[in-house]
Design a protein around this motif. Structure first.
Motif, mmCIF file in Angstrom:
data_model
loop_
_atom_site.group_PDB
_atom_site.id
_atom_site.type_symbol
_atom_site.label_atom_id
_atom_site.label_comp_id
_atom_site.label_asym_id
_atom_site.label_seq_id
_atom_site.Cartn_x
_atom_site.Cartn_y
_atom_site.Cartn_z
ATOM 1 N N PRO A 57 0.844 -1.198 0.000
ATOM 2 C CA PRO A 57 0.000 0.000 0.000
ATOM 3 C C PRO A 57 0.879 1.248 0.000
ATOM 4 O O PRO A 57 2.063 1.184 0.346
ATOM 5 C CB PRO A 57 -0.788 -0.125 1.313
ATOM 6 N N PRO A 58 0.309 2.380 -0.401
ATOM 7 C CA PRO A 58 1.098 3.612 -0.519
ATOM 8 C C PRO A 58 1.892 3.955 0.745
ATOM 9 O O PRO A 58 3.025 4.421 0.652
ATOM 10 C CB PRO A 58 0.034 4.685 -0.799
ATOM 11 N N SER A 59 1.317 3.703 1.922
ATOM 12 C CA SER A 59 2.030 4.077 3.155
ATOM 13 C C SER A 59 3.344 3.311 3.290
ATOM 14 O O SER A 59 4.368 3.883 3.660
ATOM 15 C CB SER A 59 1.142 3.807 4.367
ATOM 16 N N VAL A 60 3.318 2.031 2.967
ATOM 17 C CA VAL A 60 4.543 1.227 3.090
ATOM 18 C C VAL A 60 5.518 1.590 1.969
ATOM 19 O O VAL A 60 6.725 1.720 2.201
ATOM 20 C CB VAL A 60 4.218 -0.284 3.080
ATOM 21 N N ARG A 61 4.980 1.796 0.782
ATOM 22 C CA ARG A 61 5.861 2.240 -0.316
ATOM 23 C C ARG A 61 6.548 3.547 0.064
ATOM 24 O O ARG A 61 7.730 3.736 -0.219
ATOM 25 C CB ARG A 61 5.056 2.437 -1.605
ATOM 26 N N ASP A 90 -2.424 8.984 8.252
ATOM 27 C CA ASP A 90 -3.057 10.158 7.629
ATOM 28 C C ASP A 90 -3.944 9.770 6.449
ATOM 29 O O ASP A 90 -4.939 10.425 6.178
ATOM 30 C CB ASP A 90 -1.988 11.152 7.148
ATOM 31 N N ASP A 91 -3.570 8.705 5.744
ATOM 32 C CA ASP A 91 -4.381 8.307 4.589
ATOM 33 C C ASP A 91 -5.537 7.385 4.992
ATOM 34 O O ASP A 91 -6.223 6.830 4.133
ATOM 35 C CB ASP A 91 -3.511 7.642 3.520
ATOM 36 N N GLY A 92 -5.738 7.216 6.296
ATOM 37 C CA GLY A 92 -6.877 6.443 6.765
ATOM 38 C C GLY A 92 -6.603 4.946 6.877
ATOM 39 O O GLY A 92 -7.447 4.193 7.362
ATOM 40 N N THR A 93 -5.438 4.488 6.443
ATOM 41 C CA THR A 93 -5.135 3.065 6.574
ATOM 42 C C THR A 93 -4.670 2.762 7.995
ATOM 43 O O THR A 93 -4.282 3.663 8.744
ATOM 44 C CB THR A 93 -4.057 2.611 5.567
ATOM 45 N N ALA A 94 -4.732 1.491 8.346
ATOM 46 C CA ALA A 94 -4.529 1.102 9.738
ATOM 47 C C ALA A 94 -3.123 0.575 9.996
ATOM 48 O O ALA A 94 -2.513 -0.058 9.134
ATOM 49 C CB ALA A 94 -5.542 0.019 10.102
ATOM 50 N N VAL A 95 -2.653 0.855 11.195
ATOM 51 C CA VAL A 95 -1.404 0.247 11.654
ATOM 52 C C VAL A 95 -1.588 -0.075 13.131
ATOM 53 O O VAL A 95 -2.238 0.672 13.861
ATOM 54 C CB VAL A 95 -0.184 1.170 11.387
ATOM 55 N N LEU A 96 -1.068 -1.204 13.538
ATOM 56 C CA LEU A 96 -1.254 -1.638 14.923
ATOM 57 C C LEU A 96 -0.055 -1.251 15.775
ATOM 58 O O LEU A 96 1.084 -1.601 15.458
ATOM 59 C CB LEU A 96 -1.448 -3.157 14.978
ATOM 60 N N ASP A 97 -0.336 -0.540 16.856
ATOM 61 C CA ASP A 97 0.706 -0.247 17.840
ATOM 62 C C ASP A 97 0.598 -1.317 18.918
ATOM 63 O O ASP A 97 -0.398 -1.367 19.635
ATOM 64 C CB ASP A 97 0.454 1.151 18.425
ATOM 65 N N GLY A 125 -4.311 -4.276 -6.123
ATOM 66 C CA GLY A 125 -4.899 -3.991 -4.824
ATOM 67 C C GLY A 125 -4.111 -2.971 -4.030
ATOM 68 O O GLY A 125 -4.383 -2.748 -2.856
ATOM 69 N N SER A 126 -3.122 -2.362 -4.664
ATOM 70 C CA SER A 126 -2.271 -1.447 -3.894
ATOM 71 C C SER A 126 -2.777 -0.008 -3.934
ATOM 72 O O SER A 126 -2.568 0.742 -2.992
ATOM 73 C CB SER A 126 -0.827 -1.522 -4.386
ATOM 74 N N ASP A 127 -3.423 0.381 -5.021
ATOM 75 C CA ASP A 127 -3.904 1.756 -5.139
ATOM 76 C C ASP A 127 -5.380 1.768 -5.515
ATOM 77 O O ASP A 127 -5.901 0.792 -6.040
ATOM 78 C CB ASP A 127 -3.106 2.499 -6.217
ATOM 79 N N THR A 128 -6.007 2.901 -5.276
ATOM 80 C CA THR A 128 -7.400 3.041 -5.705
ATOM 81 C C THR A 128 -7.412 3.488 -7.173
ATOM 82 O O THR A 128 -6.466 4.119 -7.642
ATOM 83 C CB THR A 128 -8.113 4.098 -4.845
ATOM 84 N N THR A 129 -8.474 3.136 -7.881
ATOM 85 C CA THR A 129 -8.557 3.537 -9.298
ATOM 86 C C THR A 129 -9.272 4.869 -9.460
ATOM 87 O O THR A 129 -9.286 5.425 -10.547
ATOM 88 C CB THR A 129 -9.353 2.503 -10.123
ATOM 89 N N GLY A 130 -9.880 5.346 -8.384
ATOM 90 C CA GLY A 130 -10.662 6.577 -8.477
ATOM 91 C C GLY A 130 -12.156 6.299 -8.601
ATOM 92 O O GLY A 130 -12.972 7.181 -8.369
ATOM 93 N N VAL A 131 -12.495 5.058 -8.946
ATOM 94 C CA VAL A 131 -13.915 4.701 -9.051
ATOM 95 C C VAL A 131 -14.459 4.436 -7.644
ATOM 96 O O VAL A 131 -13.807 3.791 -6.823
ATOM 97 C CB VAL A 131 -14.099 3.449 -9.938
#
Ligand SMILES: Cc1cc2nc3c(=O)[nH]c(=O)nc-3n(C[C@H](O)[C@H](O)[C@H](O)COP(=O)(O)OP(=O)(O)OC[C@H]3O[C@@H](n4cnc5c(N)ncnc54)[C@H](O)[C@@H]3O)c2cc1C
Lengths: 183, 524
Positions: A96-100, B386-393, B242-248
């Motif tokens: 995903p972009p964050s890891v890249r 910041d991009d809304g994706t998740a990371v576990l602390d 599955g790595s980026d959004t297409t905008g759709v």
């Protein structure tokens, strides 16, 4: 989307060497922004999904040292190194972009002569780097007391080693017979 | 038996191919097609509800599974099978695939251990989950997924059995959800012969047969809610990788919304949606079954990449110090394919090459620490980038480090008892040890620190804790959100602690129970 929640656990100061390459780059006064805009215009000619030519060169130089004793010699070596760079690039392109973004920072840090000297103890360019200098870098990062450098080592390690051992050409050399043939 | 998934291609929208925004509508939308979402989908569809499945993973069938790590990790796992916790100290294996983690899991099946249920009853008010309540649901899912006792152990599992026997440690053989399994050993890269009874070949086609619609490469971004009701789910189409959004964008309207994205992702979706969180537990108490590993070098060939990956286990140390004493661990084997081995072993150069050379003779053991039962094991917390994706602390406490050290020692002890010539704990300061005495002494001195010990997880749990009390849980004991009336969570994120055993079967069983109750509720 909501912004990042406050990091109440640890002050930014303590964190920068733990989780952010960007902090290191800023401290080193890197001229990132300029380089990035140049790179963007050059991107079209590059054969990779994600790596830039300079990154690919780094992978090509690091791989034979990181995998010394594991790669074939002679003519095959060049091909195998091409395939490792290709496998590395492919894996990163699925992140995903964050890891890249984090891997981009790692390459920026390795490409920048100041941070490279400061954090990797490497004073020559990647074109001129000797295996001994690269060994020095790996040793230093592998056992660094800074988590950030250890994690940088782990990222390079896993992407390079993963690219080689995911390649069927590596298998006869380690006695892995490969997946069974399905009838 | 349901027809295979290929026959329902007409009900599948592969969102990477969409060129225009879409809006779809149904009775229930389910985010995620793994253990929780898959089971819920079939039950809700059979109840006559129009189900829409939203899955970030790609549409795949057995024809796409070639027993190649280089293909499977990018295509079937979260973050190329190298998802990390925030400090990068723990590697998390999680599926991101049609069928979720069940498409890549190793098929060993357990119940929620008795001491866990007692602990939940006493501490979290979950007394309704007793054996009597759960057993019909286990039965139903065991039948659906053809769970069977497994007796054809590969050399790696036989070594575990031999070592445990020799030491007089508890050990047992396990059940697996497979049918006509050929013992290939490639569960982790997707079963190429449809022997594994994953959601991909059971409940998902089962739901499609009953009229469900499936959206793949479709990522649920946020739930739009108002006045205590969700109105719509907003999704983004992902590209083919599955790595980026297409905008759709895809909008899904439904009467009820089920979140089944698994640990980390389910709480993240609710956090992005800013649903009420009065208990302040959303995303918290995320557990991992923190896992340490140990590699034994055996004289005989083990071929750790072949055969059913896990079929023998030892609970010798699972409850040894009581439920809420020192952290207990379950001991199992793990399959070892070249990329997994090469990345788990963090040395470089000759040391690494030498290790890889041994692979046919390596016997891998793992110890899974049951986190969450002790106050010094509060689990991790999901953060949004910041991009809304998740990371576990997930801070690793001293309590857990003590457990990891004990686990390294137990693994080495067992491996030497099983006949190992040498044992290597997966820790960057460890060496190859030649006997148990030497190993014990060295392990006692290993620095237990992040990025020294290699730690893993394949069992993310928690983050949307269930419970009767809205002040102390995110959802109720049926998985229904306490504050939002048409929202449920049905997956592994409900558990208030880790469960102390591989969690797939408990997730299947609870999902079956919750979905059945939900079906009644929606229809009434
Ligand atoms: C390699 C591996 C081996 C395992 N082996 C075993 C085993 O032998 N025995 C056992 O009991 N357990 C095993 N497990 C664990 C078990 O498979 C999981 O605990 C279980 O599948 C979790 O179920 P879940 O429904 O919570 O989530 P998952 O099964 O992980 O499914 C979640 C799905 O939701 C999707 N998703 C998440 N967020 C979104 C979103 N926002 N939009 C769209 N889609 C989304 C994901 O892509 C994923 O496909 C293993 C796991 C792994 C990774």
């Amino acid at each position: 989307m909501p912004t990042h929640p406050p990091r109440e656990h640890s002050p930014a100061r303590r964190r920068f060497l733990q989780t952010s390459f960007a902090g290191v780059l800023v401290l080193a006064g890197s001229s990132l922004v300029v380089r990035r805009s140049l790179a963007d215009t050059a991107a079209a000619a590059n054969p990779y999904a994600w790596l830039e030519d300079q990154d690919a060169l780094i992978v090509r130089r690091v791989a034979p040292v990181l995998l010394s004793g594991a790669l074939p010699d002679g003519k095959a070596r060049g091909e195998v190194l091409d395939e490792i760079v290709y496998g590395f690039d492919l894996a990163v392109s699925y992140f995903p972009p964050s890891v890249r973004g984090e891997i981009r920072q790692l390459f920026d840090l390795l490409r920048n002569s100041i941070t490279r000297a400061l954090l990797a103890g490497m004073f020559s360019s990647w074109e001129k780097a000797t295996p001994a200098q690269i060994e020095h870098l790996l040793k230093r990062w592998e056992h660094s007391r800074f988590r950030l450098l250890r994690s940088a080592y782990a990222a390079l390690h896993d992407l390079v080693a993963g690219a080689w051992y995911g390649n069927p050409r590596s298998w006869p050399r380690i006695g892995y017979p490969g997946p069974p043939v399905l009838k | 038996m349901s027809a295979s998934i290929e026959s329902f291609a007409g009900r599948v929208v592969r969102c990477e191919r969409l060129r225009e925004d879409r809006e779809v509508q149904g009775d229930v939308v389910i985010v995620g097609t793994g253990a929780g979402g898959g089971v819920a989908a079939e039950i809700l569809a059979r109840a006559g509800l129009k189900v829409i499945l939203v899955e970030a993973g790609d549409f795949k069938t057995r024809a796409d599974f070639h027993m190649q790590e280089a293909e499977a990790y990018p295509e079937l796992y979260q973050e190329v099978a190298s998802r990390k916790t925030m400090d990068k100290a723990i590697t998390i294996l999680q599926g991101r695939a049609l069928g979720g983690s069940t498409t890549v899991n190793w098929t060993i099946c357990f119940y929620i251990p008795e001491p866990t249920l007692k602990h939940w009853a006493g501490r979290y008010g979950l007394g309704m989950f007793d054996e009597q309540e759960l057993s019909p649901w286990y039965e139903e899912m065991e039948k659906r997924l053809r769970v069977q006792l497994w007796t054809r152990h590969n050399p790696s599992n036989l070594a575990l059995q031999r070592g445990a026997k020799k030491l007089n440690w508890k050990h047992e053989i396990a059940h697996r959800n497979v049918h006509n399994c050929r013992s290939l050993g490639y569960c982790g890269t997707g079963c190429p012969v449809d022997a594994k009874q994953s959601m991909l070949i059971t409940t998902i086609p089962g739901a499609l047969q009953k009229g469900a619609m499936l959206l793949t490469r479709c990522r649920a971004d946020r739930l739009k809610w108002k006045d205590g009701r969700v109105e719509m789910l907003e999704c983004s189409a992902l590209d083919s990788k599955g790595s980026d959004t297409t905008g759709v964008r895809i909008r899904v309207r439904a009467r009820h919304f089920v979140v089944a994205g698994g640990g980390i992702e389910s709480p993240a979706l609710l956090m992005r949606s800013q649903v009420p969180d009065p208990s302040a537990l959303l995303g918290r108490r995320t557990f991992l079954h923190l896992t340490a590993g140990s590699a034994a070098m055996m004289s005989e060939r083990i071929d750790p990449y072949y055969g059913a990956p896990q079929s023998v286990y030892s609970n010798e140390f699972l409850w040894r110090d009581g439920v809420d004493g020192e952290v207990g661990y379950k001991m199992e084997t793990a399959p070892l394919h070249p990329v997994l081995a090469a990345t788990a072993f963090k040395a470089w150069g000759q040391a690494h090459a030498g290790f890889m050379h041994q692979i046919p003779h390596i016997q891998p053991l793992i110890a899974l620490l049951r986190d969450g039962f002790h106050e010094d094991s509060p689990g991790g917390r999901v953060h949004l980038r910041d991009d809304g994706t998740a990371v576990l602390d997930y801070p690793i406490t001293d309590y857990l480090w003590r457990g990891a050290r004990a686990a390294f020692a137990s693994m080495a002890e067992l491996q030497f008892a099983a006949g190992a010539n040498k044992v290597l704990p997966l820790h960057s300061d460890a060496r190859l040890y030649g006997n148990w005495k030497q190993a014990r002494k060295a392990i006692a001195d290993l620095p237990m620190q992040p990025l020294h010990a290699q730690l893993f997880s394949a069992h993310v749990m928690g983050g949307c804790m269930m419970g009767p009390d809205p002040e102390r849980s995110v959802v109720d004991t049926d998985g229904n959100h306490h504050q939002i009336e048409n929202l449920s969570v049905i997956d592994g994120s409900l558990f208030p602690t880790s469960i102390g055993a591989n969690p797939s079967m408990p997730i299947y069983a609870l999902a079956a129970r919750q979905a059945s109750r939900l079906a009644k509720r929606i229809r009434s």
